[in-house]
Write a protein that holds these residues in place. Structure first.
Motif, PDB file in Angstrom:
ATOM      1  N   VAL A 180       0.879  -1.306  -0.055  1.00 17.58           N
ATOM      2  CA  VAL A 180       0.120   0.091  -0.064  1.00 17.58           C
ATOM      3  C   VAL A 180       0.771   1.105   0.036  1.00 17.58           C
ATOM      4  O   VAL A 180       1.548   1.273   0.861  1.00 17.58           O
ATOM      5  N   ASP A 181       0.809   2.171  -1.016  1.00 17.56           N
ATOM      6  CA  ASP A 181       1.723   3.232  -1.090  1.00 17.56           C
ATOM      7  C   ASP A 181       0.729   4.576  -0.980  1.00 17.56           C
ATOM      8  O   ASP A 181      -0.480   4.343  -1.357  1.00 17.56           O
ATOM      9  N   LEU A 182       1.245   5.327  -0.102  1.00 17.95           N
ATOM     10  CA  LEU A 182       0.496   6.765   0.035  1.00 17.95           C
ATOM     11  C   LEU A 182       1.290   7.970  -0.266  1.00 17.95           C
ATOM     12  O   LEU A 182       2.443   7.828   0.295  1.00 17.95           O
ATOM     13  N   TYR A 228       1.798  12.014  -1.390  1.00 18.41           N
ATOM     14  CA  TYR A 228       1.027  13.480  -1.405  1.00 18.41           C
ATOM     15  C   TYR A 228       2.165  14.314  -1.915  1.00 18.41           C
ATOM     16  O   TYR A 228       3.319  14.430  -1.437  1.00 18.41           O
ATOM     17  N   THR A 250      -2.687  10.466  -3.725  1.00 17.93           N
ATOM     18  CA  THR A 250      -2.543   9.050  -4.500  1.00 17.93           C
ATOM     19  C   THR A 250      -2.491   7.894  -3.274  1.00 17.93           C
ATOM     20  O   THR A 250      -1.722   7.784  -2.314  1.00 17.93           O
ATOM     21  N   THR A 251      -3.558   6.845  -3.596  1.00 16.41           N
ATOM     22  CA  THR A 251      -3.399   5.636  -2.917  1.00 16.41           C
ATOM     23  C   THR A 251      -3.043   4.223  -3.817  1.00 16.41           C
ATOM     24  O   THR A 251      -3.895   4.382  -4.811  1.00 16.41           O
ATOM     25  N   VAL A 308      -2.844   0.150  -4.150  1.00 10.61           N
ATOM     26  CA  VAL A 308      -2.971  -0.975  -3.568  1.00 10.61           C
ATOM     27  C   VAL A 308      -2.711  -2.207  -4.430  1.00 10.61           C
ATOM     28  O   VAL A 308      -3.151  -2.179  -5.582  1.00 10.61           O
ATOM     29  N   GLU A 336      -6.708   8.278  -6.973  1.00 13.84           N
ATOM     30  CA  GLU A 336      -5.863   9.713  -7.078  1.00 13.84           C
ATOM     31  C   GLU A 336      -6.891  10.833  -7.290  1.00 13.84           C
ATOM     32  O   GLU A 336      -7.840  10.937  -7.746  1.00 13.84           O
TER      33      GLU A 336
END
Length: 392
Positions: free
Chosen positions: A257-259, A261, A293-294, A296, A315
């Motif tokens: 999971v990437d977050l 900003y 952006t998230t 998964v 996004e």
């Protein structure tokens, strides 16, 4: 006058002779490093690989066929290795990128990496040269040839820059990186989709500074990669990145999971700016924008010759302070869903054949539609081949 001409001719002849003189004399059987160090140092290890990525893809817009074609998605040459006791090198060039030298770093943009590493002390190392910005996130950091479709956020980052990175090794599983590299988005008008906004002055020190933490837990199955970056794009126009990658890799499973900003004084990605293309006065580069952006992803290796994965990205893009034709608020809301099956004909993972399905929805708010933009969806079906060829 005759003396002046004679002196000029002598200087030109001397320069010509000097230019033709080799830096070192050819010595058969000895490496360049051995010649420079009089045989005192030699290359400890060296490897070269050629990364090749091609596909046949059918692209659709709102369900109607837009284009079907064969493409060479990526060809890259990579050299890396060690020399001496504490030094290493890394060079990689892409043959799919524009090759004019950059004004800022004086190097072709097709050269992604050109760096030398120095392990100064057991717990401290330096990397000098062109390198990847130390942002967090698995999709950003993994070798690009392994990604079938990037998020918009990562796709529009100019991620390879010249500079220096210091690595502090806290433990075998913990590392801190402090990096300072060129910020190419601050180099001039061409960095922005419709040029630098009127009245905004160019920055004199276009640098991006990053603090990165990379940690492994649970027997190295869990990797956390978090980063904070700041730089100037122009006078009184900054950029801030806050990025986090959370990866679980154990046995047949790779999940992350990437977050991500970014808060940008001038729109470096152009995703909000492009919405103004239909304005009567023409497109206008947006200021004071932000993106979130998230991502998964779940990979599962069902067999040594088969891997499947499902991936999605959601996004957002908007304006946090009104400027020009842009009101404050949300402008774009996009998401994509991907399914992929990969077949490995050999026992290793150097060669893979894949089938990839992509659906992407470009959702725009009423603010974006007021600029003349509109919603649409895109789809793609790809059958491709990826091969990392170990040359030596």
């Amino acid at each position: 006058m005759k003396k002046t001409w004679l002196l000029t001719c002598c200087l030109l002849l001397g320069m010509k002779m000097q230019a033709q003189e080799p830096l070192i004399e050819p010595e058969e059987g000895r490496t360049l490093l051995e010649r420079f160090t009089k045989g005192g140092k030699s290359i400890t290890s060296s490897s070269m690989n050629l990364q090749f990525y091609t596909s046949a893809a059918a692209n659709f817009v709102d369900g109607s066929l837009d284009e079907a074609a064969f493409k060479i998605n990526g060809v890259r040459l990579e050299l890396l290795g060690d020399f001496g006791k504490n030094f290493s090198y890394h060079f990689r060039q892409s043959f799919n990128k524009y090759s004019n030298p950059r004004v800022l770093d004086n190097l072709s943009s097709s050269v992604e990496c050109a760096s030398v590493g120095w392990h100064v002390k057991p717990r401290f190392a330096l990397t000098v040269g062109k390198q990847a910005i130390q942002l967090g996130g698995y999709e950003y950091w993994v070798n690009a040839i392994r990604v079938r479709e990037f998020s918009d956020f990562n796709n529009y980052i100019d991620c390879y820059q010249a500079g220096v990175n210091g690595s502090v090794i806290l433990s075998p599983t913990q590392q801190i990186n402090v990096q300072m590299v060129n910020n190419s988005a601050g180099r001039g008008d061409e960095a922005f989709l419709y040029g630098r906004p009127e009245g905004v002055e160019k920055v004199k020190v276009p640098v991006l500074s990053t603090l990165n933490w990379d940690g492994y837990f649970c027997n190295k199955a869990l990797n956390l990669r978090y980063s904070l970056s700041w730089g100037e794009l122009a006078r009184k126009r900054d950029i801030l990145y806050v990025t986090a990658g959370n990866v679980w890799e154990k046995g047949p499973v790779v999940a992350y999971v990437d977050l991500m900003y970014s808060r940008e004084g001038i729109d470096t990605k152009g995703l909000v700016s492009e919405l103004s293309a239909s304005l009567p006065e023409g497109g206008v580069t947006a200021q004071h924008v932000q993106y979130f952006t998230t991502i998964v992803n779940l990979d599962y290796r069902v067999h040594k010759h088969w891997n499947v994965y499902a991936k999605g990205a959601y996004e957002l893009g908007g304006v946090y302070r009104a400027n020009g034709p842009y009101e404050e608020g949300l402008y774009r809301r996009t998401w994509n869903a991907q399914l992929c099956a990969e077949y490995f004909p050999m026992d290793n993972s150097e060669l893979k054949i894949y089938l990839h399905l992509l659906y992407k929805q470009h959702g725009l708010t009423t603010r974006a539609k007021a600029l003349g933009a509109d919603d649409y969806s895109s789809q793609r079906i790809s059958l491709g081949l990826v091969y990392t060829i170990p040359v030596f």
